[in-house]
Design a protein around this motif. Structure first.
Motif, mmCIF file in Angstrom:
data_model
loop_
_atom_site.group_PDB
_atom_site.id
_atom_site.type_symbol
_atom_site.label_atom_id
_atom_site.label_comp_id
_atom_site.label_asym_id
_atom_site.label_seq_id
_atom_site.Cartn_x
_atom_site.Cartn_y
_atom_site.Cartn_z
ATOM 1 N N THR A 153 -7.497 -17.240 31.577
ATOM 2 C CA THR A 153 -8.802 -16.581 31.544
ATOM 3 C C THR A 153 -9.894 -17.514 32.048
ATOM 4 O OG1 THR A 153 -8.121 -15.186 29.684
ATOM 5 C CG2 THR A 153 -10.479 -15.467 30.033
ATOM 6 N N ALA A 154 -9.873 -18.768 31.593
ATOM 7 C CA ALA A 154 -10.886 -19.730 32.037
ATOM 8 C C ALA A 154 -10.777 -19.995 33.532
ATOM 9 C CB ALA A 154 -10.745 -21.030 31.244
ATOM 10 N N VAL A 155 -9.547 -20.132 34.047
ATOM 11 C CA VAL A 155 -9.359 -20.387 35.480
ATOM 12 C C VAL A 155 -9.794 -19.178 36.301
ATOM 13 C CG1 VAL A 155 -7.617 -20.802 37.261
ATOM 14 C CG2 VAL A 155 -7.539 -22.096 35.131
ATOM 15 N N LEU A 156 -9.424 -17.990 35.846
ATOM 16 C CA LEU A 156 -9.760 -16.776 36.597
ATOM 17 C C LEU A 156 -11.271 -16.586 36.695
ATOM 18 C CD1 LEU A 156 -8.638 -14.282 38.014
ATOM 19 C CD2 LEU A 156 -8.608 -13.110 35.814
ATOM 20 N N LEU A 157 -11.987 -16.772 35.593
ATOM 21 C CA LEU A 157 -13.437 -16.600 35.625
ATOM 22 C C LEU A 157 -14.118 -17.730 36.376
ATOM 23 C CD1 LEU A 157 -14.192 -15.201 32.072
ATOM 24 C CD2 LEU A 157 -14.339 -14.030 34.243
ATOM 25 N N THR A 158 -13.537 -18.915 36.365
ATOM 26 C CA THR A 158 -14.109 -20.008 37.157
ATOM 27 C C THR A 158 -13.975 -19.713 38.652
ATOM 28 O OG1 THR A 158 -13.558 -21.583 35.398
ATOM 29 C CG2 THR A 158 -14.033 -22.486 37.572
ATOM 30 N N LEU A 159 -12.827 -19.182 39.052
ATOM 31 C CA LEU A 159 -12.667 -18.787 40.453
ATOM 32 C C LEU A 159 -13.610 -17.640 40.808
ATOM 33 C CD1 LEU A 159 -8.763 -18.936 40.767
ATOM 34 C CD2 LEU A 159 -10.441 -20.597 41.604
ATOM 35 N N TRP A 160 -13.784 -16.722 39.874
ATOM 36 C CA TRP A 160 -14.735 -15.626 40.096
ATOM 37 C C TRP A 160 -16.138 -16.186 40.293
ATOM 38 C CZ3 TRP A 160 -15.462 -11.060 36.066
ATOM 39 C CH2 TRP A 160 -16.429 -10.181 36.549
ATOM 40 N N ALA A 161 -16.521 -17.152 39.480
ATOM 41 C CA ALA A 161 -17.847 -17.752 39.628
ATOM 42 C C ALA A 161 -17.964 -18.539 40.918
ATOM 43 C CB ALA A 161 -18.146 -18.660 38.435
#
Length: 401
Positions: A281-289
């Protein structure tokens, strides 16, 4: 301030935060000797929640030291105001971690800190009002991202790197001081905040991070050339935080829930319900950002057309719409149906009504004399079993079959 000074402030914030977080981590994870190795000290939970103070002190020390050495040049007032406002919000967050405060009081303190930043930056009244509203909104939007281990820390590093690049592109290296220190401090804290987290940002670090990012963006926006695309590029850097806030408000509005009561309905919570792991979840949202931050930085540098900012915006809107379909609230519990044992059947015509008064040794039935005494019965008319010698009630004999 040159590039070496910017790098030095970021590296200093990194090492100071790592050292302070390591010192705060030891008592938070220290076992409580009287209860065995599996029990933590009573204050361990509070120490983990206030671990964001290490990041605040690391960033504040690095930025304040560089400011004291004269690294901010002509923008010393703006940087000092941002440092003072962020420190005020962090202090209020520390109080909130120890004893929860009213939301109205926190909003009032954030507004006062934003006004301080605007006044020391010398913005016009109209620009100042818009900057205050923007700072308060983005501060709370980023603070709401602190619901998954490492999420806000990683997204904050990416956003601070984008603000740092935008300030360097303009040649205004003085305003790059705070984003550089913030990126270094959050990177150092991420070592202790990644899943499973040993320390948490809490309200102290979350509000400090959001205020520092929002204030830096407002100051860079005010100092940017008027003929550039800063008005569209810089807001794009907060796309993920604003998308999470929009998702929460829309979801609670549709479910008729209080908008300010925090529940498990954020982006990270919904991804967890889709079986995405906490690190994922943290990696996915960081890539989204990273997508809107990279696009906004390139648009700010005039390497891309501003119309391309609609691509990450449309993707974020589509993601919010899709996440709204993920159930976030438990269905309300239905009232248990009435069982037959709770209903008292109507007695037949002419039949005797059993009563405790008609038992042997009683003084007679209230319905009249001559009613024969019988065994005690339940409300359903079934015979009961006397309690065992221990005094605990035994189950009804009729229910054993």
């Amino acid at each position: 301030m040159n590039v070496l000074g910017i790098i030095a402030s970021g590296v200093a914030a990194l090492f100071i935060t790592v050292a302070l977080a390591k010192g705060a981590r030891r008592p938070a994870l220290r076992p409580h000797s009287p209860g065995g190795p599996d029990r933590r000290a009573p204050r361990a939970g509070a120490l983990r929640r206030t671990g964001g103070a290490a990041a605040v002190l690391g960033v504040g020390t690095a930025a304040g030291g560089a400011l004291w050495l004269g690294a901010a040049d002509g923008s010393a007032g703006s940087v000092a105001g941002l440092l003072a406002g962020a420190g005020t919000v962090a202090a209020l967050g520390l109080v909130h971690d120890l004893k929860p405060l009213w939301a109205a009081l926190r909003l009032a303190a954030q507004t006062a800190a934003a006004v301080l930043v605007v006044c020391l930056a010398g913005l016009s009244p109209v620009a100042g009002v818009l900057a205050v509203l923007w700072i308060v909104l983005v501060t709370n939007a980023f603070a709401l991202l602190d619901h998954v281990d490492g999420l806000l820390t990683a997204v904050g590093v990416v956003t601070a790197a984008g603000l740092l690049a935008c300030s360097v592109i303009d040649g205004n290296t003085a305003l790059a001081l705070f984003p550089a220190a913030l990126a270094g401090g959050l990177a150092g804290f991420l070592l202790h905040n990644w899943h499973p987290s040993r320390l948490q940002l809490g309200a102290t670090g979350a509000q400090f991070t959001g205020f520092a990012l929002a204030g830096s963006g407002a100051l860079i926006q005010a100092a940017a050339p008027t003929d550039g695309a800063a008005w569209a590029a810089l807001p794009a850097l907060a796309t993920v935080a604003l998308a999470d806030t929009a998702l929460v408000l829309i979801s609670r509005r549709r479910a008729a829930r209080p908008p300010l009561r925090d529940t498990g309905d954020h982006i990270g919570h919904r991804l967890r319900r889709l079986r995405v792991t906490v690190p994922g979840t943290a990696v996915l949202l960081t890539l989204w950002a990273g997508v809107p931050v990279t696009t906004g930085t390139l648009v700010y540098a005039e390497l891309l057309h501003p119309a391309l900012l609609l691509v990450p915006l449309a993707g974020s809107v589509a993601a919010v719409y899709a996440l709204l379909r993920v159930p976030a609230y438990a269905p309300p519990r239905a009232a248990p149906p009435r069982t037959a044992a709770r209903r008292t059947p109507a007695p037949a015509t002419g039949a005797a009504i059993p009563s405790a008064a008609s038992a042997p040794g009683g003084k007679g039935s209230p319905c009249g004399k001559g009613v024969p005494a019988g065994p005690a019965r339940t409300a359903a008319g079934r015979p009961t079993v006397p309690p065992p010698p221990t005094g605990r009630s035994a189950p009804v004999a009729a229910e054993r079959s």
